[in-house]
Design a protein around this motif. Structure first.
Motif, PDB file in Angstrom:
ATOM      1  N   VAL A  40       0.850  -1.183   0.000  1.00  0.00           N
ATOM      2  CA  VAL A  40       0.000   0.000   0.000  1.00  0.00           C
ATOM      3  C   VAL A  40       0.891   1.240   0.000  1.00  0.00           C
ATOM      4  O   VAL A  40       2.114   1.154   0.173  1.00  0.00           O
ATOM      5  N   ALA A  41       0.279   2.375  -0.216  1.00  0.00           N
ATOM      6  CA  ALA A  41       0.948   3.666  -0.049  1.00  0.00           C
ATOM      7  C   ALA A  41       0.318   4.362   1.143  1.00  0.00           C
ATOM      8  O   ALA A  41      -0.904   4.399   1.268  1.00  0.00           O
ATOM      9  N   ILE A  42       1.158   4.880   2.032  1.00  0.00           N
ATOM     10  CA  ILE A  42       0.669   5.517   3.255  1.00  0.00           C
ATOM     11  C   ILE A  42       1.026   6.999   3.191  1.00  0.00           C
ATOM     12  O   ILE A  42       2.198   7.363   3.128  1.00  0.00           O
ATOM     13  N   LYS A  43      -0.002   7.820   3.202  1.00  0.00           N
ATOM     14  CA  LYS A  43       0.189   9.269   3.148  1.00  0.00           C
ATOM     15  C   LYS A  43      -0.017   9.846   4.542  1.00  0.00           C
ATOM     16  O   LYS A  43      -1.080   9.660   5.147  1.00  0.00           O
ATOM     17  N   MET A  44       1.004  10.527   5.069  1.00  0.00           N
ATOM     18  CA  MET A  44       0.935  11.070   6.421  1.00  0.00           C
ATOM     19  C   MET A  44       1.166  12.579   6.392  1.00  0.00           C
ATOM     20  O   MET A  44       2.063  13.065   5.692  1.00  0.00           O
ATOM     21  N   LEU A  45       0.345  13.284   7.136  1.00  0.00           N
ATOM     22  CA  LEU A  45       0.533  14.722   7.273  1.00  0.00           C
ATOM     23  C   LEU A  45       1.868  14.975   7.959  1.00  0.00           C
ATOM     24  O   LEU A  45       2.240  14.265   8.904  1.00  0.00           O
ATOM     25  N   ARG A  46       2.601  15.946   7.467  1.00  0.00           N
ATOM     26  CA  ARG A  46       3.884  16.279   8.083  1.00  0.00           C
ATOM     27  C   ARG A  46       3.674  16.642   9.546  1.00  0.00           C
ATOM     28  O   ARG A  46       2.736  17.375   9.893  1.00  0.00           O
ATOM     29  N   VAL A  47       4.567  16.144  10.406  1.00  0.00           N
ATOM     30  CA  VAL A  47       4.408  16.348  11.849  1.00  0.00           C
ATOM     31  C   VAL A  47       4.406  17.831  12.189  1.00  0.00           C
ATOM     32  O   VAL A  47       3.664  18.283  13.064  1.00  0.00           O
ATOM     33  N   ASP A  48       5.228  18.626  11.463  1.00  0.00           N
ATOM     34  CA  ASP A  48       5.301  20.055  11.777  1.00  0.00           C
ATOM     35  C   ASP A  48       4.019  20.802  11.421  1.00  0.00           C
ATOM     36  O   ASP A  48       3.817  21.939  11.845  1.00  0.00           O
ATOM     37  N   LEU A  49       3.137  20.162  10.621  1.00  0.00           N
ATOM     38  CA  LEU A  49       1.872  20.807  10.253  1.00  0.00           C
ATOM     39  C   LEU A  49       0.687  20.226  11.027  1.00  0.00           C
ATOM     40  O   LEU A  49      -0.435  20.705  10.863  1.00  0.00           O
ATOM     41  N   ALA A  50       0.945  19.188  11.840  1.00  0.00           N
ATOM     42  CA  ALA A  50      -0.154  18.481  12.493  1.00  0.00           C
ATOM     43  C   ALA A  50      -0.874  19.340  13.529  1.00  0.00           C
ATOM     44  O   ALA A  50      -1.999  19.024  13.917  1.00  0.00           O
ATOM     45  N   ARG A  51      -0.222  20.417  13.983  1.00  0.00           N
ATOM     46  CA  ARG A  51      -0.878  21.296  14.962  1.00  0.00           C
ATOM     47  C   ARG A  51      -1.636  22.436  14.293  1.00  0.00           C
ATOM     48  O   ARG A  51      -2.300  23.220  14.964  1.00  0.00           O
ATOM     49  N   ASP A  52      -1.524  22.541  12.964  1.00  0.00           N
ATOM     50  CA  ASP A  52      -2.221  23.598  12.224  1.00  0.00           C
ATOM     51  C   ASP A  52      -3.622  23.104  11.867  1.00  0.00           C
ATOM     52  O   ASP A  52      -3.782  22.151  11.110  1.00  0.00           O
ATOM     53  N   SER A  53      -4.622  23.749  12.400  1.00  0.00           N
ATOM     54  CA  SER A  53      -6.000  23.275  12.224  1.00  0.00           C
ATOM     55  C   SER A  53      -6.427  23.297  10.757  1.00  0.00           C
ATOM     56  O   SER A  53      -7.197  22.442  10.311  1.00  0.00           O
ATOM     57  N   SER A  54      -5.937  24.275   9.973  1.00  0.00           N
ATOM     58  CA  SER A  54      -6.341  24.352   8.563  1.00  0.00           C
ATOM     59  C   SER A  54      -5.797  23.157   7.781  1.00  0.00           C
ATOM     60  O   SER A  54      -6.498  22.581   6.939  1.00  0.00           O
ATOM     61  N   PHE A  55      -4.547  22.775   8.042  1.00  0.00           N
ATOM     62  CA  PHE A  55      -3.983  21.622   7.352  1.00  0.00           C
ATOM     63  C   PHE A  55      -4.659  20.333   7.809  1.00  0.00           C
ATOM     64  O   PHE A  55      -4.904  19.425   7.015  1.00  0.00           O
ATOM     65  N   LEU A  56      -4.948  20.258   9.104  1.00  0.00           N
ATOM     66  CA  LEU A  56      -5.651  19.072   9.610  1.00  0.00           C
ATOM     67  C   LEU A  56      -7.012  18.930   8.939  1.00  0.00           C
ATOM     68  O   LEU A  56      -7.418  17.833   8.536  1.00  0.00           O
ATOM     69  N   THR A  57      -7.719  20.048   8.800  1.00  0.00           N
ATOM     70  CA  THR A  57      -9.040  20.013   8.175  1.00  0.00           C
ATOM     71  C   THR A  57      -8.942  19.551   6.728  1.00  0.00           C
ATOM     72  O   THR A  57      -9.726  18.711   6.265  1.00  0.00           O
ATOM     73  N   ARG A  58      -7.978  20.092   5.979  1.00  0.00           N
ATOM     74  CA  ARG A  58      -7.816  19.711   4.572  1.00  0.00           C
ATOM     75  C   ARG A  58      -7.467  18.235   4.445  1.00  0.00           C
ATOM     76  O   ARG A  58      -7.999  17.525   3.590  1.00  0.00           O
TER      77      ARG A  58
END
Length: 638
Positions: A40-58
């Motif tokens: 499989v391919a696993i796509k993970m949000l960058r850790v440095d952006l995980a606290r940004d609510s806008s990136f989390l929402t997207r």
């Protein structure tokens, strides 16, 4: 294996492997689904952006949008979740991830970087694949909003896969504009005019972006080039040049299709992905284009800037400057009528001669009805019966049907004709209908872990109607009894859908691994886990220190066939507790002389016996100990 060597596991089942891609907000890793045994391919949000609510929402929106999409031209999303990571300072953060289908191929961006551009036919074919995915997602109410070459993959077999619905939105969401706090979302070179202006987007915005991609596939460059701010203004105001301006090999029909897809006003653009795809198919096969696109081709009407660029008639030459009158060469007025009449007589004589010659030709060759030409009607994408009826009504009685393999045209529908639609030809000409016999080769879908009926349904949906079951059940797999372990041909194989696909079903049995007796406890437990078995341990003291921590025995025995996920009891050697031996030494004492009482017997020394009496054994401190009760306490414990 040390703790640092262990692969990172997400959701208790997905092993995270090497990094294979990186984007603006996420990283993509190669992964392995340990439960289903697939890559499989696993796509993970960058850790440095995980606290940004806008990136989390997207990122979360991507999982929600793509999870409901199941189409052969869309990268499938299998699962999603969030994993807690501990940062260097000890703080924890929840990082979302998406588990996707692994596509073995290249993005269009990589292909364009290597090859520059594609042939017109291949560019149209790839764009039709993109439009097929968009047609499906738009029907589901999802608009992608970020169509670009980096988000389209081409498999090694040539299939088109659209991915990254990271900023997709439901069409019903009235707030679906391209801005969020006035920040541009999307890629400037492929931005629709309405996105550039912050207006509400719809499916036609995706079609504009697809038109930009088609333009780049044809020419090796996007319709507009420049800095991001300049690009935004060009998309809003500047008319694009036709692709043939940059690449002369592009046919006029594809010029027209590209320019219609790039119209500034949404209402002038293609109104659906199906319309866009239909014109592309017509451009590939030489069939007539739709009326609005045909108008661009011939330059009819004033139209928009795009329309004016398609006018093929050269601009009128500028009028020459007035010449100074030369009276010495001027012709007298009385000579002009004579010359005018002379010219008319010459023209009349030529017409009469041509008429005589034409009549003679008709007399010598019979009536002219046999040479009458008819325009071949366009019947591409029509059912075979309907196409034959249309041709017969047009005057063509000699129609031949030829079956062809086609992945773009529905089985039983016309893929192309020879001669092509719009051609002028005699009524006696044979018209060949190339009718689709379905796709030439289809990839066998992954049905591992499904029940027999579920697998049959999935294969049928993919076009495989001939399905059989293997003669014997398969042991030693991770699948429950009756579930599919594999197929023949194997998953992903490109094959003729008429070929029989054999299902290999699990017996639900596995074997206790050989050699676990004598292994260390950790190795034995790993071997049992790999065999999809559970384990239970029991510590057994051993005197041989070399056996400490090793498996002394297993129940059931190694090599035994047992049920999947059943439990194996392991007896593990452990240090024996030290044995403490207590030695009791008794010292004989002389009995004190007791005065003789009246009427009492005289005291007498006890006679030693070979065995202590029960009384002396249980009460060694009694006044009459046995002088012979000496030795270890082990024997008295009998």
């Amino acid at each position: 294996m040390t703790q640092t060597d262990s692969p990172r596991i997400l959701g208790g089942r997905y092993e995270v492997g090497e990094l294979i891609g990186r984007g603006g907000m996420a990283e993509v890793h190669l992964g392995h689904d340990t439960r289903l045994g697939r890559t499989v391919a696993i796509k993970m949000l960058r850790v440095d952006l995980a606290r940004d609510s806008s990136f989390l929402t997207r990122f979360r929106r991507e999982a929600q949008s793509a999870a409901g999409l199941s189409h052969h031209s869309i990268v499938a999303v299998y699962d999603s979740g969030e994993e807690t990571f501990t940062e260097t300072g000890g703080a924890t953060v929840d990082v979302p991830y998406i588990v996707m289908e692994y596509v073995d191929g290249q993005t269009l961006r990589e292909i364009l970087n290597e090859e520059g551009k594609l042939s017109p036919d291949e560019a149209a074919r790839v764009t039709m694949g993109i439009l097929s995915a968009l047609e499906y997602s738009h029907d589901k109410g999802i608009v992608h909003r970020d169509i670009k070459p980096a988000n389209v993959m081409l498999t090694k077999g040539g299939s088109v896969k659209v991915m990254d619905f990271g900023i997709a939105r439901a069409l019903a969401d009235t707030g679906a504009t391209m801005t969020s706090a006035q920040a541009v979302v999307g890629t400037a070179r492929y931005l629709s005019p309405e996105q550039a202006q912050g207006e509400t987007v719809d499916a036609r915005s995706d079609l504009y972006s697809a038109g930009c991609v088609f333009f780049e596939l044809l020419t090796g460059r996007t319709p507009f080039v420049g800095e991001p701010v300049s690009l935004v203004y060009q998309h809003i105001t500047d008319p694009p040049k036709p692709p043939s301006f940059y690449e002369p090999s592009v046919p006029g029909s594809m010029d027209a299709v590209a320019l219609r897809s790039l119209e500034k006003k949404r209402d002038d653009r293609y109104q659906s992905a199906a319309d866009f795809r239909s014109d592309l198919q017509a451009a590939r096969t030489g069939a007539p284009l739709s009326a609005p696109t045909q108008a661009l081709l011939v330059g009819a009407g004033a139209g928009t800037g795009a329309t004016s660029m398609m006018r093929r008639t050269p601009p009128a030459a500028e009028a020459p400057p007035p010449r100074r009158r030369d009276y010495t060469r001027e012709i007298d007025d009385h000579d002009r009528p004579t010359r005018r009449h002379t010219g008319l007589w010459i023209v009349a004589a030529a017409v009469a001669l041509l008429a005589i010659l034409g009549i003679g030709y008709l007399v010598m060759n019979g009536s002219g009805n046999d040479t009458k030409t008819i325009r071949v009607p366009s019947v591409v994408q029509q059912p075979q019966a309907s196409a034959e009826r249309t041709l017969n009504q047009a005057g063509f009685s000699n129609v031949k049907v030829n079956l062809v393999k086609s992945s773009d045209v529905t089985k039983g529908y016309v893929a192309s004709t020879d001669p092509s639609g719009g051609t002028e030809t005699e009524a006696s000409t044979q018209i060949v209908l190339n009718v689709s016999d379905g796709p030439g080769l289809v990839a066998v879908p992954n049905v591992a872990g499904k029940t027999e009926q579920e697998a049959r349904d999935a294969l049928k949906q993919a076009g495989f109607l001939n399905v059989s079951v293997g003669n014997s059940a398969v042991a030693d797999t991770q699948y429950e009894k009756g579930q599919v372990t594999s197929t023949n041909p194997s998953t992903g194989t490109q094959t003729d859908p008429s070929q029989t696909v054999s299902l290999n079903l699990s017996s639900g049995k596995v074997h206790v691994p050989d050699g676990i007796v004598g292994m260390t406890a950790g190795d034995a437990q790993s071997a049992l886990s790999d065999a999809h078995l559970r384990y239970r341990t029991q510590s057994v003291p051993v005197s041989d220190q070399s056996q400490v921590g090793k498996v002394l025995s297993a129940s059931p025995n190694a090599g035994s066939e047992v049920d999947l996920n059943s439990t194996v009891d392991l007896r593990i050697g452990a240090y024996a507790a030290p044995t403490v031996t207590a030695t009791v030494t008794q010292t004989p004492t002389t009995e004190p002389t007791t005065p003789t009482q009246p009427n009492s017997p005289s005291p007498t020394k006890s006679t030693p016996s070979s065995k202590p009496s029960p009384t002396s054994s249980s009460k060694p401190s009694s006044p009459s100990p046995s002088p012979s009760a000496s030795g270890s306490g082990d024997g008295n414990a009998q």
